[in-house]
Design an enzyme around this catalytic site. Structure first.
Site, PDB file in Angstrom:
ATOM      1  N   ARG A   1      40.921   8.912 -12.187  1.00 29.52           N
ATOM      2  CA  ARG A   1      40.044   9.927 -12.507  1.00 29.52           C
ATOM      3  C   ARG A   1      38.823  10.000 -12.135  1.00 29.52           C
ATOM      4  NH1 ARG A   1      39.931  14.228 -17.334  1.00 29.52           N
ATOM      5  NH2 ARG A   1      39.610  16.529 -15.747  1.00 29.52           N
TER       6      ARG A   1
ATOM      7  N   GLU B   1      48.759  15.111 -14.737  1.00 27.48           N
ATOM      8  CA  GLU B   1      48.061  14.551 -14.078  1.00 27.48           C
ATOM      9  C   GLU B   1      47.687  13.161 -13.470  1.00 27.48           C
ATOM     10  OE1 GLU B   1      45.520  16.051 -17.377  1.00 27.48           O
ATOM     11  OE2 GLU B   1      44.066  17.062 -15.600  1.00 27.48           O
TER      12      GLU B   1
ATOM     13  N   ASN C   1      40.394   6.842 -16.371  1.00 29.90           N
ATOM     14  CA  ASN C   1      39.933   7.858 -16.868  1.00 29.90           C
ATOM     15  C   ASN C   1      38.665   7.699 -17.782  1.00 29.90           C
ATOM     16  OD1 ASN C   1      39.065  10.741 -17.488  1.00 29.90           O
ATOM     17  ND2 ASN C   1      40.837  11.317 -18.199  1.00 29.90           N
TER      18      ASN C   1
ATOM     19  N   HIS D   1      39.992  21.003 -13.268  1.00 35.88           N
ATOM     20  CA  HIS D   1      41.169  20.823 -13.345  1.00 35.88           C
ATOM     21  C   HIS D   1      42.711  20.854 -12.026  1.00 35.88           C
ATOM     22  CE1 HIS D   1      40.114  23.084 -17.200  1.00 35.88           C
ATOM     23  NE2 HIS D   1      40.087  21.282 -17.184  1.00 35.88           N
TER      24      HIS D   1
ATOM     25  N   GLY E   1      39.619  22.792 -22.766  1.00 32.16           N
ATOM     26  CA  GLY E   1      38.955  23.519 -21.195  1.00 32.16           C
ATOM     27  C   GLY E   1      40.535  24.006 -20.529  1.00 32.16           C
TER      28      GLY E   1
ATOM     29  N   GLY F   1      44.239  24.642 -22.238  1.00 31.36           N
ATOM     30  CA  GLY F   1      43.845  23.128 -23.097  1.00 31.36           C
ATOM     31  C   GLY F   1      42.233  23.839 -23.957  1.00 31.36           C
TER      32      GLY F   1
ATOM     33  N   ASN G   1      52.178  24.779 -25.883  1.00 29.95           N
ATOM     34  CA  ASN G   1      52.694  24.482 -26.652  1.00 29.95           C
ATOM     35  C   ASN G   1      52.330  25.397 -27.535  1.00 29.95           C
ATOM     36  OD1 ASN G   1      53.148  21.636 -27.403  1.00 29.95           O
ATOM     37  ND2 ASN G   1      50.857  21.395 -26.563  1.00 29.95           N
TER      38      ASN G   1
ATOM     39  N   ARG H   1      45.199  25.843 -32.562  1.00 30.15           N
ATOM     40  CA  ARG H   1      45.905  25.801 -33.945  1.00 30.15           C
ATOM     41  C   ARG H   1      45.211  26.350 -35.848  1.00 30.15           C
ATOM     42  NH1 ARG H   1      47.837  19.818 -32.003  1.00 30.15           N
ATOM     43  NH2 ARG H   1      45.577  19.644 -31.643  1.00 30.15           N
TER      44      ARG H   1
ATOM     45  N   LYS I   1      39.904   5.441 -20.266  1.00 29.02           N
ATOM     46  CA  LYS I   1      41.411   6.086 -21.279  1.00 29.02           C
ATOM     47  C   LYS I   1      42.445   5.670 -19.673  1.00 29.02           C
ATOM     48  CE  LYS I   1      41.735   9.966 -22.827  1.00 29.02           C
ATOM     49  NZ  LYS I   1      41.595  11.869 -22.226  1.00 29.02           N
TER      50      LYS I   1
ATOM     51  N   ARG J   1      33.938  27.175 -25.136  1.00 29.37           N
ATOM     52  CA  ARG J   1      32.308  27.533 -23.921  1.00 29.37           C
ATOM     53  C   ARG J   1      33.302  28.650 -23.719  1.00 29.37           C
ATOM     54  NH1 ARG J   1      35.322  23.205 -19.464  1.00 29.37           N
ATOM     55  NH2 ARG J   1      35.445  22.015 -21.394  1.00 29.37           N
TER      56      ARG J   1
END
Ligand code: ADP
Length: 401
Positions: free
Chosen positions: A91, A386, A7, A180, A212, A210, A335, A285, A14, A241
Site C-alpha cells: 500500500r 483495501e 502496509n 484513500h 482521516g 475514519g 459504525n 466514540r 501491518k 485535522r
C-alpha cells in the site's frame, strides 16, 4: 496465488497473507515499534493460533524476516516454504502525478517513488523502507505497488488545479491529489454492482469516514472529484485535522501564536478537528459519549462534521448532474449510525428516503441498504477492504509475468 499485503508505516508494518484463489486471508499481523524495542502480533486465521512477542526489530528488513518466519512456523504459520508466498503487494499513500495505476516494482518505479517523498515525507519514507525490507528478506519475489492516489488520477483539470499561479502547479506539482483512493475504488465498485444501471451511467458519492476522512464523486465508475487535496489535511474536519478553512487563517494564527511553518503544520494536523473543537478527544466514540453527558462543544464538533459532509454531497451531486447512491465506509462511516442519520436528515430534495430503522439496526461487517426501497437515491453502508484490492491488483500484474 498467495499474496503478502504490506502496509508499512514509519515504525510499523501491518501485513495480511491472502489466498486470492479462494479469496481468504490466511494470516495477518502487525510489527510495531520498529527501530525501538519491537513487538510482533501475528494471527493465523485457519486455526486461530496467535503469536505475540517482543523481539528487537532494528529496521523494516528485520521486521519482514520475522513476518516470513511467522508465516512459515509449524504451529502458527500457514505456508510450508517461502516459494508459497508468490508476490508482495504494497500500500502506497502517495504516487504523485507519476502513477495512475498499480505497477510492478522495478528500478525506474523506485526512482519515481523517491520523487514523491516531498509530497508525503513520512509515509513515502516508510514505504521505501518496507519495500527495501521485502527486497532483502524475500529477494526474487515480485512486488507490486498500489497507490492511494491512483483512483483520483481520472479527475479533470478544473477539479485538481488550484486558483493560484499556474507556475506553482508546473514548478512544484501543487495540485489536488486526494487520498484513500483504494477504499473509494473498492466501495464504489461494490455499490455499482448493486445498482441496476450500466456502469457508465452511474453517479455515486463515497464517504470514507475514519480518523482521516474524505468524500469522492464517482461518475461512470471514475473519480471526478475528491475532498482531500494536495495533502490529506483538506476536506472535512477529521480526528485531529482541520480540513478546509480560509487560507488567511494560517498566517494569522502563525503570527498570533508565534508558530514556525513546521509548528503550524503540526497544529493543523494534530490539534484541530474533532479534538480541537470538542476539547475532548479525536476519537468519535469519546466525542459521542461526551455528547451523551451534555458536552456542548462535543455536539458542535459532530454538527460541524455532519454539516460539511452534507455540503459535499450537495456540491458533488451538482458536479455530476445527479446522484444514484451514497456510500458510507471506514471506522466512523461503518459504525456511527447517529452521524449517518445527522447527515441524511432533510435530504428529501435530493430524492433520498433515509430508513432510520435500517440505519439503527445495521449489521456490522456486511453491506447494508439504509434507504427505503422506493428511495430514488440509494444509501448504503459498505465495509471497506483495501487489502483485498491490493491483493487482487498484485495477483493480476504478477500472473501476467
Ligand atoms: P483510520 O483512518 O485510522 O484507518 P478508522 O477507519 O479505523 O481510522 O476509523 C477510526 C474512527 O472510527 C474513530 O474516530 C473511531 O471512534 C470510529 N469508530 C470505530 N468504531 C466506532 C463505533 N462503534 N462507533 C462510533 N465510531 C466508531
Amino acid at each position: 496465488m498467495n499474496v503478502l499485503v504490506v502496509n508499512a508505516g514509519s515504525s510499523s508494518l501491518k501485513y495480511q497473507l491472502f489466498d486470492t484463489t479462494r479469496n481468504v486471508v490466511l494470516a495477518k499481523g502487525l510489527c510495531d515499534r520498529i527501530g525501538l524495542d519491537g513487538k510482533i502480533t501475528h494471527k493465523q486465521l485457519i486455526n486461530g493460533n496467535t503469536y505475540e512477542a517482543e523481539i528487537s526489530m532494528p529496521n523494516h528488513a528485520e521486521a519482514t524476516k520475522l513476518v516470513v518466519k511467522c508465516l512459515l512456523d509449524d504451529n502458527y504459520g500457514c505456508v510450508k516454504s517461502m516459494n508459497e508466498i508468490e508476490a508482495v503487494g504494497h500500500r502506497i499513500v502517495h504516487g504523485g502525478a507519476y502513477f495512475s495505476e498499480s505497477v510492478l516494482l522495478n528500478d525506474d518505479v523506485l526512482a519515481k517513488l523517491e520523487l514523491c517523498r516531498d509530497l508525503a515525507p513520512l509515509h513515502t519514507g516508510a514505504h521505501i523502507m518496507g519495500i527495501q525490507g521485502c527486497l532483502e528478506a524475500m529477494p526474487g519475489t515480485p512486488q507490486v505497488l498500489v497507490f492511494d492516489t491512483a483512483f483520483h488520477s481520472t479527475m479533470p483539470k478544473p477539479a485538481y488545479v488550484y486558483g493560484i499561479p499556474y507556475e506553482m502547479y508546473e514548478k512544484y506539482q501543487v495540485r489536488r491529489y486526494g487520498a484513500h483512493g483504494t477504499s473509494h475504488r473498492y466501495v464504489a465498485a461494490e455499490c455499482i454492482k448493486l445498482l441496476d444501471k450500466p456502469v457508465e451511467e452511474t453517479k455515486v458519492i463515497t464517504c470514507h469516514l475514519g480518523n482521516g476522512s474524505s468524500i469522492s464523486a464517482v461518475k461512470g465508475g471514475k473519480c471526478i472529484d475528491t475532498s482531500m487535496g494536495f495533502t490529506p489535511l483538506a476536506g472535512v474536519v477529521m480526528g485531529t485535522r482541520c480540513g478546509d478553512m480560509d487560507p488567511a487563517i494560517v498566517p494569522f494564527i502563525m503570527e498570533k501564536e508565534g508558530f514556525t511553518p513546521d509548528e503550524m503544520n503540526a497544529f493543523m494536523n494534530k490539534k484541530c478537528g474533532l479534538l480541537g473543537v470538542s476539547g475532548v478527544s479525536s476519537d468519535c466514540r469519546d466525542v459521542n459519549d461526551a455528547i451523551d453527558n451534555g458536552n456542548e462543544r462535543a455536539k458542535l464538533a459532530i454538527d460541524i462534521l455532519a454539516y460539511q459532509i452534507k455540503k459535499y454531497i450537495g456540491s458533488y451531486t451538482a458536479a455530476m448532474n445527479g446522484l444514484d447512491a451514497i456510500v458510507f465506509t471506514a471506522g466512523i462511516g461503518e459504525n456511527n449510525d447517529s452521524l449517518r442519520a445527522d447527515i441524511m436528515k432533510d435530504m428529501e430534495f435530493f430524492g433520498i428516503k433515509f430508513d432510520e430503522e435500517a440505519n439503527k439496526n445495521f449489521k456490522r461487517g456486511e453491506v447494508n441498504l439504509l434507504s427505503a426501497p422506493d428511495s430514488k437515491v440509494k444509501v448504503y453502508m459498505i465495509p471497506t477492504n483495501e487489502e483485498l484490492v491490493i491483493a487482487s491488483d498484485t495477483e493480476k500484474l504478477v500472473s501476467a509475468l
